[in-house]
Motif scaffolding. Sequence first.
Motif, PDB file in Angstrom:
ATOM      1  N   TYR A  45      47.750  61.194   6.173  1.00 51.59           N
ATOM      2  CA  TYR A  45      46.383  61.410   6.633  1.00 51.59           C
ATOM      3  C   TYR A  45      45.809  62.753   6.173  1.00 51.59           C
ATOM      4  N   HIS A  46      46.657  63.610   5.621  1.00 45.89           N
ATOM      5  CA  HIS A  46      46.260  64.967   5.256  1.00 45.89           C
ATOM      6  C   HIS A  46      46.701  65.246   3.819  1.00 45.89           C
ATOM      7  N   PRO A  47      45.791  65.701   2.958  1.00 45.88           N
ATOM      8  CA  PRO A  47      46.053  65.791   1.511  1.00 45.88           C
ATOM      9  C   PRO A  47      47.290  66.596   1.107  1.00 45.88           C
ATOM     10  N   ILE A  48      47.496  67.763   1.692  1.00 48.38           N
ATOM     11  CA  ILE A  48      48.626  68.597   1.254  1.00 48.38           C
ATOM     12  C   ILE A  48      49.963  67.997   1.688  1.00 48.38           C
ATOM     13  N   PRO A  49      50.148  67.632   2.961  1.00 46.19           N
ATOM     14  CA  PRO A  49      51.416  66.990   3.328  1.00 46.19           C
ATOM     15  C   PRO A  49      51.642  65.664   2.594  1.00 46.19           C
ATOM     16  N   HIS A  50      50.549  64.921   2.348  1.00 46.28           N
ATOM     17  CA  HIS A  50      50.668  63.648   1.644  1.00 46.28           C
ATOM     18  C   HIS A  50      51.205  63.876   0.236  1.00 46.28           C
ATOM     19  N   THR A  51      50.619  64.825  -0.464  1.00 49.38           N
ATOM     20  CA  THR A  51      51.088  65.143  -1.811  1.00 49.38           C
ATOM     21  C   THR A  51      52.507  65.690  -1.765  1.00 49.38           C
ATOM     22  N   LEU A 105      49.786  62.438  -8.334  1.00 47.30           N
ATOM     23  CA  LEU A 105      48.524  62.754  -9.001  1.00 47.30           C
ATOM     24  C   LEU A 105      47.290  62.276  -8.239  1.00 47.30           C
ATOM     25  N   PHE A 106      47.390  61.123  -7.567  1.00 44.46           N
ATOM     26  CA  PHE A 106      46.189  60.516  -7.001  1.00 44.46           C
ATOM     27  C   PHE A 106      46.194  60.286  -5.493  1.00 44.46           C
ATOM     28  N   GLY A 107      47.348  60.342  -4.844  1.00 44.32           N
ATOM     29  CA  GLY A 107      47.427  60.016  -3.417  1.00 44.32           C
ATOM     30  C   GLY A 107      46.585  60.904  -2.522  1.00 44.32           C
ATOM     31  N   TRP A 108      46.471  62.175  -2.881  1.00 47.30           N
ATOM     32  CA  TRP A 108      45.725  63.117  -2.062  1.00 47.30           C
ATOM     33  C   TRP A 108      44.253  62.734  -1.929  1.00 47.30           C
ATOM     34  N   ILE A 109      43.728  62.022  -2.911  1.00 48.23           N
ATOM     35  CA  ILE A 109      42.307  61.644  -2.873  1.00 48.23           C
ATOM     36  C   ILE A 109      42.032  60.737  -1.673  1.00 48.23           C
ATOM     37  N   ARG A 126      40.901  57.403   3.515  1.00 46.28           N
ATOM     38  CA  ARG A 126      41.058  56.017   3.080  1.00 46.28           C
ATOM     39  C   ARG A 126      42.472  55.845   2.556  1.00 46.28           C
ATOM     40  N   ILE A 127      43.363  55.555   3.485  1.00 44.97           N
ATOM     41  CA  ILE A 127      44.776  55.391   3.146  1.00 44.97           C
ATOM     42  C   ILE A 127      45.257  54.044   3.693  1.00 44.97           C
ATOM     43  N   ARG A 152      59.228  57.924   6.793  1.00 43.89           N
ATOM     44  CA  ARG A 152      58.611  58.235   8.087  1.00 43.89           C
ATOM     45  C   ARG A 152      57.689  59.451   7.975  1.00 43.89           C
ATOM     46  N   ALA A 153      58.111  60.445   7.206  1.00 44.66           N
ATOM     47  CA  ALA A 153      57.269  61.618   6.982  1.00 44.66           C
ATOM     48  C   ALA A 153      55.987  61.200   6.257  1.00 44.66           C
ATOM     49  N   HIS A 154      56.100  60.228   5.355  1.00 46.18           N
ATOM     50  CA  HIS A 154      54.913  59.739   4.662  1.00 46.18           C
ATOM     51  C   HIS A 154      53.945  59.070   5.627  1.00 46.18           C
ATOM     52  N   VAL A 155      54.456  58.247   6.512  1.00 44.88           N
ATOM     53  CA  VAL A 155      53.602  57.562   7.490  1.00 44.88           C
ATOM     54  C   VAL A 155      52.811  58.594   8.296  1.00 44.88           C
ATOM     55  N   ILE A 156      53.440  59.711   8.629  1.00 45.40           N
ATOM     56  CA  ILE A 156      52.788  60.766   9.404  1.00 45.40           C
ATOM     57  C   ILE A 156      51.861  61.616   8.528  1.00 45.40           C
ATOM     58  N   GLY A 157      52.335  61.999   7.363  1.00 41.59           N
ATOM     59  CA  GLY A 157      51.622  62.972   6.543  1.00 41.59           C
ATOM     60  C   GLY A 157      50.506  62.436   5.681  1.00 41.59           C
TER      61      GLY A 157
END
Length: 131
Positions: free
Chosen positions: A45-51, A78-82, A88-89, A38-43
């Motif tokens: 959209y933003h590089p730092i929380p996503h990583t 390594l690559f999700g933040w891009i 584009r997620i 659930r935190a992933h679904v929210i985070g």
Amino acid sequence: MNFKMPEDFKKAYQKELENYQISLKEKNLVQAWKFLERAHVIGQYHPIPHTGIHFRMLVFGIRTFNGKEIFGQLIRVLFGWIGSLLNRIPVGNTGGVSVPIFASMPIPDDLKSLLKDADTDRIGLSGLKTK
């Protein structure tokens, strides 16, 4: 580019992480993982929380001796933040290796109001609707 996480996103993201920590302390690993998703679904959209969430998923994989999750999360760290950086997620994707890395998924009902600007009309990678 989504560098700054809005306050409502931060609060929701932090709540999921708090629930994750509580579930870990209670040794309820299934529930803990659900809060990470659930935190992933929210985070995402933003590089730092996503990583950050993928790093937590990596640690969870190590904690549970899940080699597949460890490897998959290393790639995502390594690559999700891009994708977040470029908006584009895969909207709604829960972030674990049990789902395809680029698969969009339905947003949970209780998160739909928070993610009202998620571009759910597009097929494939999207993100937040640009205004």
